[in-house]
Design a protein around this motif. Structure first.
Motif, short mmCIF file in Angstrom:
data_model
loop_
_atom_site.label_atom_id
_atom_site.label_comp_id
_atom_site.label_asym_id
_atom_site.label_seq_id
_atom_site.Cartn_x
_atom_site.Cartn_y
_atom_site.Cartn_z
N ALA A 92 -35.02 -1.23 -16.69
CA ALA A 92 -34.32 -0.08 -17.25
C ALA A 92 -35.18 1.18 -17.19
O ALA A 92 -34.70 2.26 -16.81
CB ALA A 92 -33.90 -0.37 -18.69
N VAL A 125 -27.76 -1.11 -11.74
CA VAL A 125 -27.51 -1.05 -13.18
C VAL A 125 -26.53 -2.13 -13.61
O VAL A 125 -26.70 -2.79 -14.63
CB VAL A 125 -26.98 0.35 -13.58
N MET A 152 -28.11 -5.42 -14.17
CA MET A 152 -29.06 -5.53 -15.27
C MET A 152 -28.42 -6.24 -16.46
O MET A 152 -27.20 -6.20 -16.65
CB MET A 152 -29.55 -4.15 -15.68
N TYR A 188 -33.29 0.06 -25.55
CA TYR A 188 -32.89 -0.47 -24.24
C TYR A 188 -31.39 -0.28 -24.01
O TYR A 188 -30.96 0.17 -22.94
CB TYR A 188 -33.26 -1.95 -24.13
N SER A 189 -30.59 -0.59 -25.02
CA SER A 189 -29.14 -0.46 -24.90
C SER A 189 -28.73 0.98 -24.65
O SER A 189 -27.84 1.27 -23.85
CB SER A 189 -28.45 -1.00 -26.16
N LEU A 225 -29.52 1.92 -21.08
CA LEU A 225 -28.56 1.30 -20.16
C LEU A 225 -27.22 2.05 -20.20
O LEU A 225 -26.61 2.28 -19.14
CB LEU A 225 -28.36 -0.17 -20.54
#
Length: 266
Positions: A84, A107, A110, A130-131, A134
């Motif tokens: 990421a 993406v 991932m 992280y979320s 993304l």
């Protein structure tokens, strides 16, 4: 007409090339490969038990096997953090260079989410970072205008990237503790066992064991330096990204409520 278009294009490219912010963003993106050390050390952490096993006593085998399963379960989440962060940096650099970075498929492949691993220091805060990163990448990958403003991506990506890099640095500290523990197990076993091979008939075995001990000591010393370098690279990128964020143009008054609303989204 064509000549005018060519002149206009050249002027636009020259303006892009002379923009200090865009130059700094491209330089930051070019350093994304320096985060690869985190991947290498994550893999080494995952494979700890394979290296320790020959040096473990019977009582430690069961405990270490359980830890091995946890390491292997957590490993994909560790790698997702690196993916990421580097994808964001590459996309940002492409935008700053006026290029189109086709990262949509990457993406989509991932992991949609990762878990907290409290024992390692990977917390819910890191999972949320992280979320958020993304979600930003997914929006950028599916946007009609892929040349969205670099400043907008820096602004939206600031907290998610900083949190993701903090997660990676937190994990490196845990990997380093694990490395120290492995070193104690391996070198401690050799220190205890080598004296038992000092009998004349075991001279060759003792010599080989001492040579192996020296090689393992060198290996662990170099691994300590690799952990330090990987952490320094993460911190350098964090600082440069933060400096770019601090240098952003102020938002127009009309855009502030929209920006606040975006930041409040889960």
């Amino acid at each position: 007409m064509k000549r005018c278009l060519c002149i206009l294009l050249c002027l636009l490219l020259a303006a892009c090339a002379s923009n200090p912010r865009l130059q700094e963003v491209r330089a930051l993106a070019a350093d994304a490969p320096k985060l690869a050390g985190f991947n290498d050390l994550s893999q080494r952490f995952r494979d700890t038990y394979q290296r320790e096993q020959p040096y473990l006593g019977a009582a430690a085998i069961q405990r270490e096997e359980a830890l091995d399963r946890k390491r292997r379960d957590a490993y994909p989440d560790f790698i997702a953090l690196h993916t990421a962060a580097t994808t964001y940096l590459r996309a940002l650099g492409a935008l700053a260079g006026g290029d189109t970075f086709q990262y949509g498929d990457q993406v989509k492949q991932m992991s949609a989410s990762i878990k907290a691993w409290p024992d390692t220091g990977l917390s819910d805060r890191h999972v949320n970072a992280y979320s958020g990163l993304l979600r930003l990448l997914l929006r950028a990958a599916t946007a009609r205008e892929q040349d969205q403003a670099v400043q907008a991506m820096l602004r939206e990506g600031y907290e998610p990237l900083q949190g993701t890099l903090d997660a990676m640095d937190t994990l490196l500290r845990y990997f380093n503790k694990n490395h120290d523990n492995e070193q104690r197990i391996v070198l401690g076993m050799l220190e205890v066992e080598i004296p038992y091979a000092e009998a004349p008939r075991d001279r060759l075995l003792a010599a080989l064991a001492r040579s192996h001990q020296q090689e393992k000591s060198k290996e662990y010393r170099l691994l300590g330096l690799r952990h330090t370098l990987a952490s320094q690279n993460i911190e350098a990128i964090r600082e440069r990204h933060a400096a770019l964020y601090r240098g952003l143009d102020p938002l127009p008054a009309a855009a502030i409520p929209s920006a606040i609303a975006k930041g409040a989204q889960p």
